[in-house]
Design a protein around this motif. Sequence first.
Motif, PDB file in Angstrom:
ATOM      1  N   GLN A 242       0.979  -1.106  -0.013  1.00  0.00           N
ATOM      2  CA  GLN A 242       0.108   0.034   0.118  1.00  0.00           C
ATOM      3  C   GLN A 242       0.953   1.321  -0.288  1.00  0.00           C
ATOM      4  OE1 GLN A 242      -2.749  -0.428   3.418  1.00  0.00           O
ATOM      5  NE2 GLN A 242      -4.000  -1.591   2.232  1.00  0.00           N
ATOM      6  N   PRO A 243       0.331   2.360  -0.457  1.00  0.00           N
ATOM      7  CA  PRO A 243       1.006   3.569  -0.346  1.00  0.00           C
ATOM      8  C   PRO A 243       1.465   3.748   0.818  1.00  0.00           C
ATOM      9  CG  PRO A 243      -0.803   3.906  -1.795  1.00  0.00           C
ATOM     10  CD  PRO A 243      -0.953   2.409  -1.326  1.00  0.00           C
ATOM     11  N   GLY A 244       2.654   4.235   1.199  1.00  0.00           N
ATOM     12  CA  GLY A 244       3.496   4.428   2.509  1.00  0.00           C
ATOM     13  C   GLY A 244       4.358   3.367   3.093  1.00  0.00           C
ATOM     14  N   GLY A 245       4.133   2.210   2.399  1.00  0.00           N
ATOM     15  CA  GLY A 245       4.690   0.864   2.743  1.00  0.00           C
ATOM     16  C   GLY A 245       6.176   1.021   2.360  1.00  0.00           C
TER      17      GLY A 245
ATOM     18  N   GLN B  29      16.553  -0.442  -0.823  1.00  0.00           N
ATOM     19  CA  GLN B  29      15.549  -0.092   0.504  1.00  0.00           C
ATOM     20  C   GLN B  29      14.641   0.946   0.097  1.00  0.00           C
ATOM     21  OE1 GLN B  29      14.936  -1.886   3.494  1.00  0.00           O
ATOM     22  NE2 GLN B  29      12.977  -0.728   3.539  1.00  0.00           N
ATOM     23  N   MET B  30      13.359   0.711  -0.107  1.00  0.00           N
ATOM     24  CA  MET B  30      12.252   1.544  -0.531  1.00  0.00           C
ATOM     25  C   MET B  30      11.373   1.798   0.576  1.00  0.00           C
ATOM     26  SD  MET B  30      11.753   0.072  -4.305  1.00  0.00           S
ATOM     27  CE  MET B  30      11.073  -1.273  -3.814  1.00  0.00           C
ATOM     28  N   ASN B  31      11.322   3.167   1.066  1.00  0.00           N
ATOM     29  CA  ASN B  31      10.290   3.404   1.872  1.00  0.00           C
ATOM     30  C   ASN B  31       9.275   4.565   1.331  1.00  0.00           C
ATOM     31  OD1 ASN B  31      11.577   2.055   3.688  1.00  0.00           O
ATOM     32  ND2 ASN B  31      12.824   3.582   4.391  1.00  0.00           N
TER      33      ASN B  31
ATOM     34  N   SER C  85      -0.233   0.202  -4.613  1.00  0.00           N
ATOM     35  CA  SER C  85      -1.766   0.425  -4.808  1.00  0.00           C
ATOM     36  C   SER C  85      -2.591   0.175  -3.802  1.00  0.00           C
ATOM     37  CB  SER C  85      -2.510  -0.498  -5.814  1.00  0.00           C
ATOM     38  OG  SER C  85      -3.648  -0.340  -6.119  1.00  0.00           O
ATOM     39  N   SER C  86      -3.573   0.994  -3.219  1.00  0.00           N
ATOM     40  CA  SER C  86      -4.343   1.036  -2.342  1.00  0.00           C
ATOM     41  C   SER C  86      -5.691  -0.001  -2.504  1.00  0.00           C
ATOM     42  CB  SER C  86      -4.907   2.226  -1.592  1.00  0.00           C
ATOM     43  OG  SER C  86      -5.515   3.064  -2.707  1.00  0.00           O
TER      44      SER C  86
END
Length: 117
Positions: free
Chosen positions: A13-16, A83-85, A116-117
Motif C-alpha cells: 500500500q502507499p506509504g509502505g 531499500q524503498m520507503n 496500490s491501495s
Amino acid sequence: QVQLVESGGGSVQPGGSLRLSCVASASIGSINGIPMGWYRQAPGKGRELVAEITRLGTRNYDESVKGRFSISRDSAKNTVYLQMNSLKPSDTAVYYCKAVVDGIHYWGQGTQVTVSS
C-alpha cells in the motif's frame, strides 16, 4: 558469464516499504569496485535509473526517490540492496539490477513492484 538475480518485489500500500535484493554470480568476483545500479520501467515508459553505486562507492539517486530510497551493498554476500520507503503509486514498475563489468552491461530479469491501495 555474469548473472544477476533480483528478489524482494511485491504489492504494498502507499506509504509502505520493500527491500529489493540483487545477488551477483560468483563469476563477477567481488562487487567492490563494480558499478551497480537499480533501474525501473513502468508500463508504457522507458527504463530509468533509480539509484546507483559507482566504481568508487558514490551513491546517486533519481530526484523522485531521494530521501525515500537507499542503495547499499554487502560485498561478503555479493549483494546489492534497494531499500524503498514511503512508497507511492508512481513507484509501480518492474525493477532491474544492472552491473557493468569490463564495459559490458549485465541485467537481471527484473522484479515487479506494485504500490496500490
